[in-house]
Design an enzyme around this catalytic site. Structure first.
Site, short mmCIF file in Angstrom:
data_model
loop_
_atom_site.label_atom_id
_atom_site.label_comp_id
_atom_site.label_asym_id
_atom_site.label_seq_id
_atom_site.Cartn_x
_atom_site.Cartn_y
_atom_site.Cartn_z
N ASN A 13 26.14 56.33 53.83
CA ASN A 13 25.58 57.74 53.90
C ASN A 13 24.31 57.85 53.13
O ASN A 13 24.30 57.83 51.99
CB ASN A 13 26.76 58.75 53.37
CG ASN A 13 26.17 60.05 53.32
OD1 ASN A 13 25.20 60.44 53.90
ND2 ASN A 13 27.06 60.99 52.38
N LYS A 15 22.44 60.42 52.92
CA LYS A 15 22.21 61.62 52.65
C LYS A 15 20.78 62.20 52.76
O LYS A 15 20.13 61.57 53.99
CB LYS A 15 22.34 61.79 50.92
CG LYS A 15 23.78 61.24 50.68
CD LYS A 15 24.29 61.73 49.26
CE LYS A 15 25.44 61.01 49.01
NZ LYS A 15 26.32 61.41 48.03
N HIS A 99 31.73 66.46 54.75
CA HIS A 99 31.46 65.93 53.46
C HIS A 99 31.48 66.85 52.10
O HIS A 99 31.03 67.92 52.60
CB HIS A 99 29.94 65.19 53.34
CG HIS A 99 29.63 64.22 52.40
ND1 HIS A 99 29.35 64.69 51.16
CD2 HIS A 99 29.78 62.71 52.07
CE1 HIS A 99 29.13 63.84 50.14
NE2 HIS A 99 29.38 62.66 50.75
N GLU A 101 29.54 67.57 49.71
CA GLU A 101 28.22 68.25 49.56
C GLU A 101 27.94 69.22 50.48
O GLU A 101 27.70 70.27 50.37
CB GLU A 101 27.05 67.19 49.67
CG GLU A 101 27.14 66.39 48.17
CD GLU A 101 26.29 64.90 48.50
OE1 GLU A 101 25.64 64.66 49.39
OE2 GLU A 101 26.54 63.96 47.61
N GLU A 171 37.41 60.94 49.42
CA GLU A 171 36.10 61.04 48.38
C GLU A 171 36.36 61.92 47.42
O GLU A 171 36.22 63.14 47.48
CB GLU A 171 34.78 61.41 49.15
CG GLU A 171 34.47 60.43 50.23
CD GLU A 171 32.97 60.37 50.38
OE1 GLU A 171 32.77 59.21 50.48
OE2 GLU A 171 32.38 61.42 50.67
N GLY A 177 28.48 59.80 43.26
CA GLY A 177 27.11 59.95 42.58
C GLY A 177 27.33 60.19 41.20
O GLY A 177 26.25 60.12 40.60
N SER A 217 31.24 56.25 44.47
CA SER A 217 30.54 55.11 43.55
C SER A 217 31.10 53.98 43.74
O SER A 217 31.26 52.98 43.00
CB SER A 217 30.63 55.50 42.03
OG SER A 217 30.18 56.67 41.99
#
Ligand code: PEP
Length: 258
Positions: A13, A15, A99, A101, A171, A177, A217
């Site tokens: 991904n 982003k 996702h 985010e 996730e 991250g 990560s």
């Protein structure tokens, strides 16, 4: 629940990173490094503006291209949105949906996740539907409750036939991250729990066939440990997918862990 052999997937991904030129440079470096990969599927999800460059650069290789989001209507007055058939025309085979985010910064709800997933499936895309708890949920002992709610509202809202065509990504938000990876055991425990949710909602057979990627990560130095867990059917990789060498070593780590 015994495990049937499922084909693994490593998905990157990107982003909001990489221009078209950077995309082409990535593929020139990356493709030769993964030419020997046979046992796992490789997906890269660039930003919308680099999808066509990625599709062209990946042509003839085994790398599938994905988008990072999609809207549920086919066309219309929806400023800023992209329809599933547009992604297909641009060369996408996959799309990431829900996702964390998107949930955190853009208010994506379970209902939106379910609608997007159904629309993506109708267009022939393979959705990668994300679920995962925040750190405060984990610390409050609410991991299973949150994952179950997200699972039932998203993948659980599909028909059995639709469900058989998606990938799920677990996730944990606290691991995205942050450099903090869930231990392989923590990830496997939640994957097992998600499989139980799928068994309750669909069937034992469908739960066994469901492919669940772990994300948070994932790096060249932890992929082997994660893939040593049979419950993990691959990985969704953010930061480490931006560099050709590091993403290739994640992919090759998955391949050799089979
Ligand atoms: C992600 O963006 O889905 C992700 C897992 O990011 P990272 O690998 O950087 O934690």
């Amino acid at each position: 629940m015994s495990i049937t052999k499922r084909r693994r997937v490593i998905a990157g991904n990107w982003k909001m990173f990489k221009t078209q030129a950077e995309t082409r440079a990535f593929f020139s470096a990356f493709l030769p490094l993964v030419s020997g990969v046979r046992r796992c599927d490789i997906v890269i999800a660039p930003p919308f503006t680099a999808i066509v460059a990625a599709t062209e650069a990946a042509r003839g290789s085994k790398v599938g291209i994905g988008a990072q989001d999609v809207f549920w209507e086919k066309e219309g007055a929806f400023t800023g949105e992209i329809a599933p058939p547009m992604l297909v025309e641009a060369g996408c085979r996959y799309v990431i949906i829900g996702h964390s985010e998107r949930r955190q910064f853009f208010g994506e709800t379970e209902q939106a996740v379910a609608k997007k997933t159904k629309a993506a499936l109708s267009a022939g895309l393979t959705p990668i539907v994300c679920v995962g708890e925040l750190l405060e949920h984990r610390e409050a002992g609410r991991t299973e409750e949150i994952c179950e709610t997200q699972f039932l509202g998203g993948p659980g809202a599909l028909t059995p036939e639709e469900f058989s065509r998606i990938l799920v990504a677990y996730e944990p938000v606290w691991a995205i991250g942050t450099g903090k990876t869930a231990t392989p055991e923590i990830a496997a425990t939640v994957h097992r729990f998600l499989r139980k949710c799928a068994e309750k909602k669909f069937s034992t057979e469908q739960a066994r066939a469901m492919r669940i990627l772990y994300g948070g990560s994932v790096k060249p130095d932890n992929i082997q440990g994660l893939m040593a867990q049979e419950e993990l059917d691959g990985a969704l990789v953010g930061g480490a997918s931006l560099d050709a060498k590091s993403f290739a070593s994640v992919v090759n780590g998955c391949e050799s862990a089979q």
